[in-house]
Design a protein around this motif. Structure first.
Motif, PDB file in Angstrom:
ATOM      1  N   LEU A  19       0.827  -1.212   0.000  1.00  0.00           N
ATOM      2  CA  LEU A  19       0.000   0.000   0.000  1.00  0.00           C
ATOM      3  C   LEU A  19       0.863   1.265   0.000  1.00  0.00           C
ATOM      4  O   LEU A  19       0.524   2.268  -0.631  1.00  0.00           O
ATOM      5  N   LYS A  20       1.996   1.208   0.713  1.00  0.00           N
ATOM      6  CA  LYS A  20       2.907   2.355   0.712  1.00  0.00           C
ATOM      7  C   LYS A  20       3.505   2.564  -0.678  1.00  0.00           C
ATOM      8  O   LYS A  20       3.622   3.691  -1.168  1.00  0.00           O
ATOM      9  N   ARG A  21       3.888   1.459  -1.332  1.00  0.00           N
ATOM     10  CA  ARG A  21       4.492   1.563  -2.666  1.00  0.00           C
ATOM     11  C   ARG A  21       3.486   2.062  -3.693  1.00  0.00           C
ATOM     12  O   ARG A  21       3.861   2.688  -4.693  1.00  0.00           O
ATOM     13  N   LEU A  22       2.208   1.755  -3.468  1.00  0.00           N
ATOM     14  CA  LEU A  22       1.172   2.163  -4.407  1.00  0.00           C
ATOM     15  C   LEU A  22       1.154   3.679  -4.601  1.00  0.00           C
ATOM     16  O   LEU A  22       0.859   4.175  -5.693  1.00  0.00           O
ATOM     17  N   LYS A  23       1.474   4.420  -3.525  1.00  0.00           N
ATOM     18  CA  LYS A  23       1.420   5.880  -3.579  1.00  0.00           C
ATOM     19  C   LYS A  23       2.407   6.473  -4.586  1.00  0.00           C
ATOM     20  O   LYS A  23       2.209   7.578  -5.081  1.00  0.00           O
ATOM     21  N   SER A  24       3.474   5.744  -4.872  1.00  0.00           N
ATOM     22  CA  SER A  24       4.485   6.261  -5.801  1.00  0.00           C
ATOM     23  C   SER A  24       4.371   5.635  -7.191  1.00  0.00           C
ATOM     24  O   SER A  24       5.145   5.943  -8.078  1.00  0.00           O
ATOM     25  N   ARG A  25       3.372   4.753  -7.389  1.00  0.00           N
ATOM     26  CA  ARG A  25       3.205   4.088  -8.676  1.00  0.00           C
ATOM     27  C   ARG A  25       2.144   4.784  -9.507  1.00  0.00           C
ATOM     28  O   ARG A  25       1.051   5.058  -9.035  1.00  0.00           O
ATOM     29  N   PHE A  30      -5.326   0.369 -12.755  1.00  0.00           N
ATOM     30  CA  PHE A  30      -6.252  -0.580 -12.145  1.00  0.00           C
ATOM     31  C   PHE A  30      -5.808  -1.014 -10.752  1.00  0.00           C
ATOM     32  O   PHE A  30      -6.552  -1.670 -10.041  1.00  0.00           O
ATOM     33  N   LEU A  31      -4.592  -0.659 -10.381  1.00  0.00           N
ATOM     34  CA  LEU A  31      -4.054  -1.038  -9.074  1.00  0.00           C
ATOM     35  C   LEU A  31      -4.465   0.006  -8.033  1.00  0.00           C
ATOM     36  O   LEU A  31      -3.962   1.127  -8.021  1.00  0.00           O
TER      37      LEU A  31
END
Length: 253
Positions: A19-25, A30-31
């Motif tokens: 979830l933390k990595r999602l913020k920078s992706r 769709f993620l």
């Protein structure tokens, strides 16, 4: 693949870290947070395949280069039938952060087996454990050991960086007055290795060092806590001539 030398590698990433990595992706529209949470709730491919891996890593503890170097060392040692060299020593304050991360990774896996009993308390719980571990380092009733190996900047070049492979914490406690085991009990709850394939090397040395230290302080028996679902650790403990004395049955009220 029958005629090939194959190493099955598992890469585990806790949902909190994903979830933390999602913020920078920004590469996958769709993620989403809901997708990641639902994916984790519905099925966990890593857990279902874990026993088949030759070696696995927690990517929240090691970066890509460190994992790649570890895989190369694993394959090289496997070909030479060599156990990686490591040192077991008394734990230090500089080990605490990694010890907390290892403990957290174990507890997140345990939470899946008993979601209520082992429910993750979040970063506040991690901070509390960090302070608790620091206090234990100065408590004479506790024995704390860390296993570390020299990391390598390349396959054959040594580095001064110490990679922590596992740790163990033992507490010396008297038995209830209705029992007389002949001395103190060495109770071990926090006992982790970075990968399950290290139980037979790192795990053995950690528990041996702790037992020797406990004997010098009057311990007569050892008690190790292990989850009912933790099959690799249970197998390892049974091979240390330990047997089950009691089990907890847990349920809601």
């Amino acid at each position: 693949l029958n005629e090939c030398e194959v190493t099955f590698v598992g890469i585990y990433c806790p949902v909190e870290d994903r979830l933390k990595r999602l913020k920078s992706r920004k590469d996958n529209l769709f993620l989403t947070e809901d997708f990641i949470k639902n994916q984790t709730d519905q099925y966990d491919v890593f857990e279902s395949c874990k026993e088949f891996y030759d070696i696995w890593f927690d990517s929240s503890l090691l970066n890509g280069e460190e994992i790649a170097e570890s895989i190369l060392r694993h394959n090289k040692n496997a070909q030479q039938n060599i156990v990686p060299q490591f040192l077991v020593r008394m734990s230090q304050f500089s080990d605490i952060d990694t010890m907390v991360l290892l403990s957290k990774a174990k507890r997140l896996v345990y939470e899946k087996a008993q979601p209520q009993f082992w429910r993750y308390a979040g970063e506040e719980g991690d901070n509390t454990q960090r302070q608790w571990f620091k206090q234990l380092l100065e408590d004479k009733n506790y024995l704390m050991f860390t296993a570390s190996a020299c990391a390598k900047t390349s396959v054959d070049k040594e580095s001064d960086t110490q990679e922590i492979l596992g740790f163990i914490i033992g507490k010396l406690v008297p038995a209830p007055e209705v029992y007389n085991p002949g001395g103190l009990t060495l109770m071990i709850d926090d006992f982790c290795v970075t990968s399950e394939n290290l139980w037979q090397s790192v795990g053995v040395k950690l528990i041996e060092e702790t037992k020797v230290a406990a004997q010098s302080k009057g311990a007569a028996q050892i008690l190790v806590v292990c989850g009912a679902h933790d099959h690799q650790k249970r197998k390892f403990l049974s091979e240390q001539n330990l047997s089950i004395a009691s089990e907890w049955f847990v349920g809601g009220v």
